[in-house]
Design a protein around this motif. Sequence first.
Motif, PDB file in Angstrom:
ATOM      1  N   GLY A 156       1.764 -10.865  56.395  1.00  0.00           N
ATOM      2  CA  GLY A 156       0.812 -10.537  57.471  1.00  0.00           C
ATOM      3  C   GLY A 156       0.152  -9.122  57.230  1.00  0.00           C
ATOM      4  N   PRO A 157       0.231  -8.258  58.167  1.00  0.00           N
ATOM      5  CA  PRO A 157      -0.412  -6.964  57.918  1.00  0.00           C
ATOM      6  C   PRO A 157       0.185  -6.038  56.835  1.00  0.00           C
ATOM      7  CG  PRO A 157       0.561  -6.729  59.920  1.00  0.00           C
ATOM      8  CD  PRO A 157       0.789  -8.309  59.557  1.00  0.00           C
ATOM      9  N   ARG A 158       1.635  -6.302  56.573  1.00  0.00           N
ATOM     10  CA  ARG A 158       2.244  -5.680  55.608  1.00  0.00           C
ATOM     11  C   ARG A 158       1.779  -5.880  54.155  1.00  0.00           C
ATOM     12  NH1 ARG A 158       5.762  -8.037  58.883  1.00  0.00           N
ATOM     13  NH2 ARG A 158       6.258  -9.451  57.154  1.00  0.00           N
ATOM     14  N   GLY A 159       1.215  -7.134  53.891  1.00  0.00           N
ATOM     15  CA  GLY A 159       0.858  -7.484  52.770  1.00  0.00           C
ATOM     16  C   GLY A 159       1.875  -8.558  51.934  1.00  0.00           C
ATOM     17  N   PHE A 160       1.205  -8.942  50.865  1.00  0.00           N
ATOM     18  CA  PHE A 160       2.243  -9.832  49.984  1.00  0.00           C
ATOM     19  C   PHE A 160       2.676  -9.207  48.955  1.00  0.00           C
ATOM     20  CE2 PHE A 160       2.293 -14.614  49.507  1.00  0.00           C
ATOM     21  CZ  PHE A 160       3.206 -14.724  48.475  1.00  0.00           C
ATOM     22  N   THR A 161       3.807  -9.184  48.855  1.00  0.00           N
ATOM     23  CA  THR A 161       4.539  -8.428  47.646  1.00  0.00           C
ATOM     24  C   THR A 161       5.383  -9.225  46.666  1.00  0.00           C
ATOM     25  OG1 THR A 161       6.527  -7.765  48.832  1.00  0.00           O
ATOM     26  CG2 THR A 161       4.672  -6.119  48.764  1.00  0.00           C
ATOM     27  N   GLY A 162       5.614  -8.689  45.501  1.00  0.00           N
ATOM     28  CA  GLY A 162       6.354  -9.315  44.460  1.00  0.00           C
ATOM     29  C   GLY A 162       5.875 -10.289  43.846  1.00  0.00           C
ATOM     30  N   ILE A 163       4.326 -10.354  43.872  1.00  0.00           N
ATOM     31  CA  ILE A 163       3.536 -11.069  42.836  1.00  0.00           C
ATOM     32  C   ILE A 163       3.678 -10.925  41.353  1.00  0.00           C
ATOM     33  CG2 ILE A 163       1.279 -12.126  42.621  1.00  0.00           C
ATOM     34  CD1 ILE A 163       0.361 -10.959  45.198  1.00  0.00           C
ATOM     35  N   PRO A 164       4.005 -11.709  40.448  1.00  0.00           N
ATOM     36  CA  PRO A 164       4.471 -11.541  39.306  1.00  0.00           C
ATOM     37  C   PRO A 164       3.011 -11.261  38.430  1.00  0.00           C
ATOM     38  CG  PRO A 164       4.561 -13.867  39.680  1.00  0.00           C
ATOM     39  CD  PRO A 164       4.430 -13.179  40.972  1.00  0.00           C
ATOM     40  N   LYS A 165       3.060 -10.527  37.389  1.00  0.00           N
ATOM     41  CA  LYS A 165       1.899 -10.169  36.602  1.00  0.00           C
ATOM     42  C   LYS A 165       1.440 -11.112  35.659  1.00  0.00           C
ATOM     43  CE  LYS A 165      -0.784  -6.025  34.562  1.00  0.00           C
ATOM     44  NZ  LYS A 165      -1.607  -5.970  35.582  1.00  0.00           N
ATOM     45  N   ASN A 166       0.823 -12.143  35.909  1.00  0.00           N
ATOM     46  CA  ASN A 166       0.482 -13.191  35.244  1.00  0.00           C
ATOM     47  C   ASN A 166      -0.915 -12.925  34.274  1.00  0.00           C
ATOM     48  OD1 ASN A 166       3.216 -14.684  35.549  1.00  0.00           O
ATOM     49  ND2 ASN A 166       2.126 -15.450  37.620  1.00  0.00           N
ATOM     50  N   THR A 167      -1.545 -12.113  34.909  1.00  0.00           N
ATOM     51  CA  THR A 167      -2.527 -11.866  33.954  1.00  0.00           C
ATOM     52  C   THR A 167      -2.720 -10.572  33.206  1.00  0.00           C
ATOM     53  OG1 THR A 167      -3.794 -10.460  35.693  1.00  0.00           O
ATOM     54  CG2 THR A 167      -3.991 -12.865  35.915  1.00  0.00           C
ATOM     55  N   THR A 168      -3.851 -10.914  32.117  1.00  0.00           N
ATOM     56  CA  THR A 168      -3.723  -9.803  31.121  1.00  0.00           C
ATOM     57  C   THR A 168      -5.598  -9.405  30.904  1.00  0.00           C
ATOM     58  OG1 THR A 168      -4.146 -11.120  29.317  1.00  0.00           O
ATOM     59  CG2 THR A 168      -1.995 -10.307  29.890  1.00  0.00           C
ATOM     60  N   PHE A 169      -5.719  -8.480  30.642  1.00  0.00           N
ATOM     61  CA  PHE A 169      -7.085  -8.268  30.426  1.00  0.00           C
ATOM     62  C   PHE A 169      -7.878  -9.143  29.652  1.00  0.00           C
ATOM     63  CE2 PHE A 169     -10.458  -6.351  27.258  1.00  0.00           C
ATOM     64  CZ  PHE A 169     -11.311  -6.126  28.110  1.00  0.00           C
ATOM     65  N   PHE A 170      -7.370  -9.741  28.630  1.00  0.00           N
ATOM     66  CA  PHE A 170      -8.029 -10.999  27.867  1.00  0.00           C
ATOM     67  C   PHE A 170      -8.085 -12.133  28.515  1.00  0.00           C
ATOM     68  CE2 PHE A 170      -7.344 -14.616  24.670  1.00  0.00           C
ATOM     69  CZ  PHE A 170      -8.809 -14.294  24.008  1.00  0.00           C
ATOM     70  N   ALA A 171      -7.229 -12.642  29.523  1.00  0.00           N
ATOM     71  CA  ALA A 171      -7.203 -13.604  30.363  1.00  0.00           C
ATOM     72  C   ALA A 171      -8.428 -13.531  31.262  1.00  0.00           C
ATOM     73  CB  ALA A 171      -6.052 -13.711  31.376  1.00  0.00           C
ATOM     74  N   VAL A 172      -8.581 -12.159  32.033  1.00  0.00           N
ATOM     75  CA  VAL A 172      -9.727 -12.094  32.682  1.00  0.00           C
ATOM     76  C   VAL A 172     -11.133 -11.971  31.905  1.00  0.00           C
ATOM     77  CG1 VAL A 172     -10.888  -9.935  34.239  1.00  0.00           C
ATOM     78  CG2 VAL A 172      -8.438 -10.742  34.255  1.00  0.00           C
ATOM     79  N   ALA A 173     -11.066 -11.681  30.741  1.00  0.00           N
ATOM     80  CA  ALA A 173     -12.206 -11.612  29.862  1.00  0.00           C
ATOM     81  C   ALA A 173     -12.686 -13.124  29.597  1.00  0.00           C
ATOM     82  CB  ALA A 173     -11.982 -11.047  28.549  1.00  0.00           C
ATOM     83  N   VAL A 174     -11.578 -13.934  29.213  1.00  0.00           N
ATOM     84  CA  VAL A 174     -11.790 -15.390  28.860  1.00  0.00           C
ATOM     85  C   VAL A 174     -12.642 -15.883  30.270  1.00  0.00           C
ATOM     86  CG1 VAL A 174     -10.909 -17.693  28.694  1.00  0.00           C
ATOM     87  CG2 VAL A 174     -10.240 -15.642  27.281  1.00  0.00           C
ATOM     88  N   CYS A 175     -11.873 -15.565  31.517  1.00  0.00           N
ATOM     89  CA  CYS A 175     -12.209 -16.219  32.697  1.00  0.00           C
ATOM     90  C   CYS A 175     -13.887 -15.906  32.911  1.00  0.00           C
ATOM     91  CB  CYS A 175     -11.408 -15.990  33.972  1.00  0.00           C
ATOM     92  SG  CYS A 175      -9.932 -16.820  33.773  1.00  0.00           S
ATOM     93  N   ALA A 176     -14.014 -14.705  32.820  1.00  0.00           N
ATOM     94  CA  ALA A 176     -15.425 -14.002  33.042  1.00  0.00           C
ATOM     95  C   ALA A 176     -16.471 -14.851  32.228  1.00  0.00           C
ATOM     96  CB  ALA A 176     -15.568 -12.441  33.084  1.00  0.00           C
TER      97      ALA A 176
END
Length: 332
Positions: A156-176
């Motif tokens: 809700g308005p409190r936000g979604f917490t506890g999301i695992p950090k599955n991404t890295t800078f390299f993963a974002v670069a590949v997607c871009a």
Amino acid sequence: MGRARFWMVCAAALAASLLLQLAVDGGVLPDLLNPYYLHLLTVIGMNIILVASLNLLNGYLGEFALGHAGFMAVGAYTAALLATKVLPPAADLPPVVGPFCVLVVTLGGAMAAAALVGWLVGLLTFKTVGDYLAIITLGFNMIIVNAIQNLDFVGGPRGFTGIPKNTTFFAVAVCAVLTLAILRNLIQSSFGRVWVSIRENAIAAELMGVAVNRAKNMAFTVAAAFAGLAGGLWAQNQQFITPRSFDYIKTTEILVMLYLGGMASLSGSILGVVAYTVLMEVLRNLLSAFAPQLAEWRMLISPLILILIMLTRRYGLMGNREWSWLRPGRSA
């Protein structure tokens, strides 16, 4: 030659991204390549995906859509739900392969959910044009944000917490890089020529046998899918999202980056994102040096930049132009 040059630049960018990731992870040159700069580059990569996909609608198709942050929200919350409530933790899976599979599934789900919502919204919105389309897409964005605020199972308005950090800078670069490659090929294909013809004269395109609404909805669906991709990356990079992350302020940021770089130009999308993101960080640091509470006042600069662009340079920095490596060659 143009196609070969494009892939050479993409390969060089990915190689540099991988080296940066390894350097920071290994503690090499910590002063030059510290996590702050890597995070800034990661944000730039995600924003490039967002702005380039919106350019498909506002630039190449010639429509004015204001609901891109809503598609980003759909992708972000879909990826967060998949990563936390559906898929097993990446740590419990085989090394390398396990985290990669989790990332692919979450991002694929984010793109699919955003594309589906985009297709459904497109069926309704493309019965109208111009200002009416902008109003409907903005209303859709507000509906998404308010709906998420009233869903307790996503925080809700409190936000979604506890999301695992599955991404890295390299993963974002590949997607871009993949986003730019796919959009470049689409724009230069028969689909892209149809979208540009609709932008130039929708009536003439229809008389030539183009199914205008179907072509518009295809562009809308593709743009929504890549906005969902950016949202999925954002959620798993930040590890905490709230509905306020995707409100009208986010929409304004995306528009400023788009119009700063220039319409109908992937080069402009890249340039606008880099210029705006770096400027905001410089302003944050400068204002914080005087008083920490002044840091948020930098957000007043965003609408001011948009106003100045519209008054002085309506086509942005690279409007309707491309860097040579993004232009098609004779063989492309």
